[in-house]
Scaffold this motif. Structure first.
Motif, mmCIF file in Angstrom:
data_model
loop_
_atom_site.group_PDB
_atom_site.id
_atom_site.type_symbol
_atom_site.label_atom_id
_atom_site.label_comp_id
_atom_site.label_asym_id
_atom_site.label_seq_id
_atom_site.Cartn_x
_atom_site.Cartn_y
_atom_site.Cartn_z
ATOM 1 N N GLY A 42 0.780 -1.228 0.000
ATOM 2 C CA GLY A 42 0.000 0.000 0.000
ATOM 3 C C GLY A 42 0.809 1.274 0.000
ATOM 4 O O GLY A 42 0.261 2.359 -0.194
ATOM 5 N N SER A 43 2.123 1.181 0.214
ATOM 6 C CA SER A 43 2.959 2.379 0.210
ATOM 7 C C SER A 43 3.164 2.870 -1.212
ATOM 8 O O SER A 43 2.920 2.150 -2.189
ATOM 9 N N SER A 44 3.641 4.119 -1.353
ATOM 10 C CA SER A 44 3.883 4.641 -2.694
ATOM 11 C C SER A 44 4.983 3.844 -3.387
ATOM 12 O O SER A 44 4.916 3.605 -4.597
ATOM 13 N N GLY A 45 6.000 3.397 -2.630
ATOM 14 C CA GLY A 45 7.046 2.580 -3.219
ATOM 15 C C GLY A 45 6.514 1.273 -3.773
ATOM 16 O O GLY A 45 6.942 0.810 -4.838
ATOM 17 N N TYR A 46 5.565 0.680 -3.067
ATOM 18 C CA TYR A 46 4.950 -0.560 -3.535
ATOM 19 C C TYR A 46 4.198 -0.334 -4.857
ATOM 20 O O TYR A 46 4.349 -1.101 -5.813
ATOM 21 N N VAL A 47 3.417 0.741 -4.910
ATOM 22 C CA VAL A 47 2.652 1.054 -6.125
ATOM 23 C C VAL A 47 3.591 1.329 -7.293
ATOM 24 O O VAL A 47 3.380 0.844 -8.420
ATOM 25 N N ILE A 48 4.649 2.093 -7.056
ATOM 26 C CA ILE A 48 5.589 2.455 -8.112
ATOM 27 C C ILE A 48 6.280 1.229 -8.697
ATOM 28 O O ILE A 48 6.359 1.055 -9.914
ATOM 29 N N LEU A 49 6.772 0.353 -7.826
ATOM 30 C CA LEU A 49 7.477 -0.835 -8.314
ATOM 31 C C LEU A 49 6.541 -1.798 -9.028
ATOM 32 O O LEU A 49 6.909 -2.398 -10.049
ATOM 33 N N GLU A 50 5.316 -1.957 -8.543
ATOM 34 C CA GLU A 50 4.341 -2.806 -9.229
ATOM 35 C C GLU A 50 4.082 -2.282 -10.632
ATOM 36 O O GLU A 50 4.008 -3.048 -11.603
ATOM 37 N N ALA A 51 3.926 -0.971 -10.759
ATOM 38 C CA ALA A 51 3.652 -0.366 -12.065
ATOM 39 C C ALA A 51 4.797 -0.604 -13.033
ATOM 40 O O ALA A 51 4.599 -1.043 -14.177
ATOM 41 N N MET A 52 6.012 -0.312 -12.599
ATOM 42 C CA MET A 52 7.156 -0.431 -13.497
ATOM 43 C C MET A 52 7.425 -1.886 -13.881
ATOM 44 O O MET A 52 7.772 -2.181 -15.032
ATOM 45 N N ALA A 53 7.264 -2.802 -12.936
ATOM 46 C CA ALA A 53 7.477 -4.216 -13.253
ATOM 47 C C ALA A 53 6.415 -4.729 -14.218
ATOM 48 O O ALA A 53 6.720 -5.489 -15.154
ATOM 49 N N ASN A 54 5.164 -4.310 -14.015
ATOM 50 C CA ASN A 54 4.094 -4.732 -14.915
ATOM 51 C C ASN A 54 4.319 -4.239 -16.335
ATOM 52 O O ASN A 54 4.146 -4.978 -17.310
ATOM 53 N N VAL A 55 4.702 -2.980 -16.466
ATOM 54 C CA VAL A 55 4.948 -2.413 -17.797
ATOM 55 C C VAL A 55 6.156 -3.089 -18.444
ATOM 56 O O VAL A 55 6.154 -3.360 -19.651
ATOM 57 N N THR A 56 7.179 -3.385 -17.646
ATOM 58 C CA THR A 56 8.348 -4.085 -18.190
ATOM 59 C C THR A 56 7.979 -5.492 -18.646
ATOM 60 O O THR A 56 8.430 -5.954 -19.704
ATOM 61 N N VAL A 279 10.021 1.381 -19.335
ATOM 62 C CA VAL A 279 9.365 2.350 -18.445
ATOM 63 C C VAL A 279 9.247 3.715 -19.104
ATOM 64 O O VAL A 279 8.174 4.324 -19.134
ATOM 65 N N LEU A 280 10.335 4.209 -19.674
ATOM 66 C CA LEU A 280 10.366 5.589 -20.160
ATOM 67 C C LEU A 280 9.794 5.750 -21.565
ATOM 68 O O LEU A 280 9.408 6.855 -21.947
ATOM 69 N N ASP A 281 9.711 4.663 -22.315
ATOM 70 C CA ASP A 281 9.026 4.731 -23.613
ATOM 71 C C ASP A 281 7.515 4.610 -23.454
ATOM 72 O O ASP A 281 6.773 4.824 -24.412
ATOM 73 N N ASN A 282 7.074 4.266 -22.249
ATOM 74 C CA ASN A 282 5.645 4.056 -21.998
ATOM 75 C C ASN A 282 5.212 4.801 -20.738
ATOM 76 O O ASN A 282 4.505 4.259 -19.890
ATOM 77 N N LYS A 287 2.142 5.966 -15.642
ATOM 78 C CA LYS A 287 1.437 6.927 -14.802
ATOM 79 C C LYS A 287 -0.010 6.525 -14.538
ATOM 80 O O LYS A 287 -0.596 6.935 -13.526
ATOM 81 N N SER A 288 -0.583 5.724 -15.409
ATOM 82 C CA SER A 288 -1.982 5.320 -15.241
ATOM 83 C C SER A 288 -2.191 4.441 -14.019
ATOM 84 O O SER A 288 -3.331 4.237 -13.582
ATOM 85 N N PHE A 289 -1.108 3.955 -13.419
ATOM 86 C CA PHE A 289 -1.230 3.102 -12.234
ATOM 87 C C PHE A 289 -1.544 3.904 -10.972
ATOM 88 O O PHE A 289 -1.892 3.320 -9.962
ATOM 89 N N GLY A 290 -1.398 5.231 -11.012
ATOM 90 C CA GLY A 290 -1.762 6.009 -9.835
ATOM 91 C C GLY A 290 -0.907 7.239 -9.629
ATOM 92 O O GLY A 290 0.125 7.438 -10.281
ATOM 93 N N LYS A 291 -1.320 8.081 -8.691
ATOM 94 C CA LYS A 291 -0.653 9.357 -8.418
ATOM 95 C C LYS A 291 0.823 9.241 -8.050
ATOM 96 O O LYS A 291 1.608 10.130 -8.391
ATOM 97 N N PRO A 292 1.249 8.184 -7.341
ATOM 98 C CA PRO A 292 2.675 8.106 -7.017
ATOM 99 C C PRO A 292 3.589 8.072 -8.249
ATOM 100 O O PRO A 292 4.789 8.312 -8.124
ATOM 101 N N LEU A 293 3.006 7.780 -9.423
ATOM 102 C CA LEU A 293 3.814 7.702 -10.635
ATOM 103 C C LEU A 293 3.863 9.024 -11.402
ATOM 104 O O LEU A 293 4.450 9.096 -12.493
ATOM 105 N N ALA A 294 3.258 10.083 -10.844
ATOM 106 C CA ALA A 294 3.153 11.349 -11.568
ATOM 107 C C ALA A 294 4.510 11.951 -11.900
ATOM 108 O O ALA A 294 4.636 12.725 -12.858
#
Length: 333
Positions: A42-56, A279-282, A287-294
């Motif tokens: 539930g932390s912002s770090g958790y959300v950020i890493l989930e997003a980047m790993a999923n996109v990768t 990550v950076l090409d997409n 960012k669509s995963f949530g505010k912590p990715l803004a």
């Protein structure tokens, strides 16, 4: 000094320093996937890493598995012991790990991939609290989530610099997941909480608590911040303003630390290139995963990397191709 070789040994070794991760964190088993360490659920770090790993996973042939952890301090130890390949880290972790500061038992090296967020983090109290200054925190209940988190590591440096004992021992530390400690803070069971403003915006828990109980931010003096920066140059300073958070009546000087995606030295240049490129090409998808990715973006990804520490050669190649590489950065051999 020999590095601890596994997670259990790290947790045992850090217990004496008061940095013990909560139980229930998944085991780190190698199954052919790159192992990513995030942070507490539930932390912002958790959300950020989930997003980047999923996109990768979606845009490369790499297989990536994300594990929730106690936080960035533990993540760096696990990078060093070979139990993580990719990890959520902060600017303060790099300084401490490369120097071998406690709780690390020796120097730990890793390579940077990209930076993705800035956190402004003034301490927060209830608006009607009798706590008016940082010095008033002596003997009061304070929480910065789990003991293995970057928030706790930063708090120890700041509170010690403010004269509140070695590692901030003059405050009464309360540990737990973010939701738990913020709920306890709302109920008055915690006197002061580590505030988290992701790229200047309050996290949802702050908004939730402030709706029920009006909050007030404390301010570290510049002398205290200067002393903390001297201890760990990964600490930055910025103003949190009423434009960022309407609960403020005036700007508040705040410590800042940045989030950096770290890679074990064993991660190849090819894999580093693929991760950073995906990550950076997409960016909009990330960012669509949530505010912590803004805060994710090409310029921020490289501009907030640390000059003192190496960058994965594949990540450096990507930045050069995009024309944003900084010559003062060094490339891992």
């Amino acid at each position: 000094m020999k590095l601890l070789t596994n997670r259990r040994m790290f947790l045992k070794g850090t217990a004496a320093a008061g940095i013990v991760a909560a139980s229930g964190v998944p085991a780190f088993a190698r199954d052919g996937a790159l192992r990513w360490g995030s942070s507490s659920l539930g932390s912002s770090g958790y959300v950020i890493l989930e997003a980047m790993a999923n996109v990768t996973n979606k845009h490369t042939n790499l297989h990536n598995a994300v594990q929730a952890t106690a936080g960035t301090t533990e993540n760096f130890a696990l990078l060093g012991s070979g139990e993580l390949d990719i990890a959520h880290t902060t600017s303060i972790d790099w300084v401490a790990a490369f120097r071998g500061d406690k709780p690390y038992p020796g120097k730990i090296e890793a390579n940077q991939l990209l930076s993705y967020v800035k956190w402004l983090c003034p301490p927060l109290v209830h608006k009607d609290s009798d706590i008016q200054t940082i010095a008033d925190l002596k003997g009061r209940k304070y929480s910065a989530s789990k003991p293995g988190s970057g928030a706790a590591a930063l708090s120890r440096i700041l509170l010690e610099s403010a004269g509140l004992g070695s590692d901030g021992r003059d405050v009464d530390w309360v540990y737990g997941g973010w939701k738990e400690v913020y709920n306890n803070f709302q109920l008055g069971q915690v006197d002061c909480i580590f505030g988290i403003f992701t790229n200047g915006a309050p996290i949802g828990l702050i908004t939730q608590v402030n709706t029920a109980v009006p909050l007030r931010a404390l301010e570290y003096s510049q002398d205290v911040l200067d002393a903390a920066i001297a201890k760990n140059p990964g600490i930055l300073v910025a103003d949190l303003t009423p434009e960022d958070w309407s609960a403020l009546e005036k700007p508040v000087r705040s410590p800042v630390f940045t989030g950096i995606l770290g890679a074990a030295t064993s991660v190849s240049a090819e894999d580093g290139y693929e991760i950073v490129k995906s990550v950076l090409d997409n960016v909009e998808e990330v960012k669509s995963f949530g505010k912590p990715l803004a805060g994710v973006g090409l310029e921020a990804a490289v501009n907030n990397l640390l000059v003192a520490y190496p960058v994965n050669a594949g990540a450096a190649q990507y930045y050069k191709e995009k024309g944003v590489w900084r010559d003062e950065l060094k490339i891992a051999s």
